[in-house]
Design an enzyme around this catalytic site. Structure first.
Site, short mmCIF file in Angstrom:
data_model
loop_
_atom_site.label_atom_id
_atom_site.label_comp_id
_atom_site.label_asym_id
_atom_site.label_seq_id
_atom_site.Cartn_x
_atom_site.Cartn_y
_atom_site.Cartn_z
N TYR A 27 -0.65 19.13 -28.30
CA TYR A 27 -1.26 20.01 -29.24
C TYR A 27 -2.75 20.50 -29.48
O TYR A 27 -3.15 21.23 -30.25
CB TYR A 27 -0.78 19.23 -30.74
CG TYR A 27 0.75 18.82 -30.86
CD1 TYR A 27 1.59 20.03 -31.24
CD2 TYR A 27 1.28 17.81 -30.62
CE1 TYR A 27 2.90 19.71 -31.29
CE2 TYR A 27 2.54 17.44 -30.79
CZ TYR A 27 3.29 18.43 -31.35
OH TYR A 27 4.73 18.29 -31.18
N HIS A 32 -2.64 25.14 -34.77
CA HIS A 32 -2.45 24.18 -35.98
C HIS A 32 -3.64 23.01 -35.99
O HIS A 32 -3.62 22.33 -36.77
CB HIS A 32 -1.09 23.50 -35.81
CG HIS A 32 -0.46 23.56 -36.87
ND1 HIS A 32 -0.64 24.15 -38.17
CD2 HIS A 32 0.70 22.74 -37.26
CE1 HIS A 32 0.30 23.84 -39.26
NE2 HIS A 32 0.87 22.77 -38.75
N TYR A 76 0.92 13.06 -37.56
CA TYR A 76 1.48 14.25 -37.52
C TYR A 76 1.20 14.95 -38.75
O TYR A 76 1.22 14.49 -39.72
CB TYR A 76 2.95 14.04 -36.96
CG TYR A 76 3.07 13.76 -35.54
CD1 TYR A 76 2.98 14.77 -34.29
CD2 TYR A 76 3.16 12.56 -35.09
CE1 TYR A 76 3.00 14.22 -33.30
CE2 TYR A 76 3.22 12.14 -33.77
CZ TYR A 76 3.31 13.14 -32.84
OH TYR A 76 3.36 12.79 -31.57
N ASN A 78 2.98 16.76 -40.83
CA ASN A 78 3.63 16.87 -41.98
C ASN A 78 3.46 15.42 -42.84
O ASN A 78 3.89 15.43 -43.91
CB ASN A 78 5.02 16.92 -41.63
CG ASN A 78 5.44 18.07 -41.04
OD1 ASN A 78 4.57 18.88 -40.91
ND2 ASN A 78 6.76 18.57 -40.67
#
Length: 200
Positions: A27, A32, A76, A78
């Site tokens: 990532y 993001h 993470y 969320n």
């Protein structure tokens, strides 16, 4: 100091700047993770290193007399609120001393918007933080990552987990956003809005 809160127990911090993102090499360069990139840039500028704390990576820097903590939740995206909530309680911060730096698909690439409060626009990292804190009235620095171009059928969730285009000067974006964080810490929200928020 522009961030002193009245009527609350004094915090050991002037500002907790949290960059949102996802851990791991997969990532690293994605849209993001632009919040992580900004916090990394602030740490680099001020020769700060990170240590594992609050289910995240924590660093601290001095901006003159101001003490600023940098946090990258490693839960993470969320579950960002799990890390942020613990840190806020540890430092005895009220929401005016919390700044969340995050990507935003509703702004053009590289555009910045400093604000306090506002909606969540489907951002699951923000939603997690609000559920932990019970309020949306914290500082935010929104960093535009744009939306899929015409003909790109990817859902937004896949788009934000993809890298910026090669033409995008990611370093310039993160550097300007880091400047905005420093301005918010030193001079307050209104100064940052006047300098970095773009109309239109």
């Amino acid at each position: 100091m522009r961030l002193l809160r009245r009527g609350k127990p004094a915090s050991s911090l002037d500002l907790l700047a949290v960059g949102l993102g996802n851990p791991g090499p997969r990532y690293e360069a994605t849209r993001h993770n632009v919040g992580f990139m900004v916090v990394d840039e602030l740490a680099r500028r001020h020769s700060s290193s990170f240590r594992s704390k609050f289910s995240g990576d924590l660093g601290q820097v001095r901006l003159g007399e101001l003490r600023v903590a940098l946090l990258k939740p490693m839960t993470y995206m969320n579950e960002s609120g799990r890390s942020v909530g613990v840190a806020v309680r540890f430092f005895k911060l009220d929401p005016a001393g919390l700044l969340i730096v995050h990507d935003d698909v509703d702004l053009d690439v590289g555009r910045l918007q400093a604000r306090i409060g506002g909606g969540l626009a489907g951002h699951k990292g923000l939603r997690s933080i609000v559920s932990q804190l019970g309020t949306q009235e914290f500082l935010r620095l929104r960093i535009g990552v744009g939306r899929p171009e015409r003909g790109d059928s990817r859902p937004i969730s896949d788009f934000v987990l993809s890298p910026f285009t090669p033409q995008t000067d990611v370093q310039a974006i993160t550097s300007r956003a880091a400047d905005a964080v420093e301005t918010m810490a030193r001079e307050g929200l209104e100064a940052a809005q006047q300098r970095y928020n773009e109309s239109g």
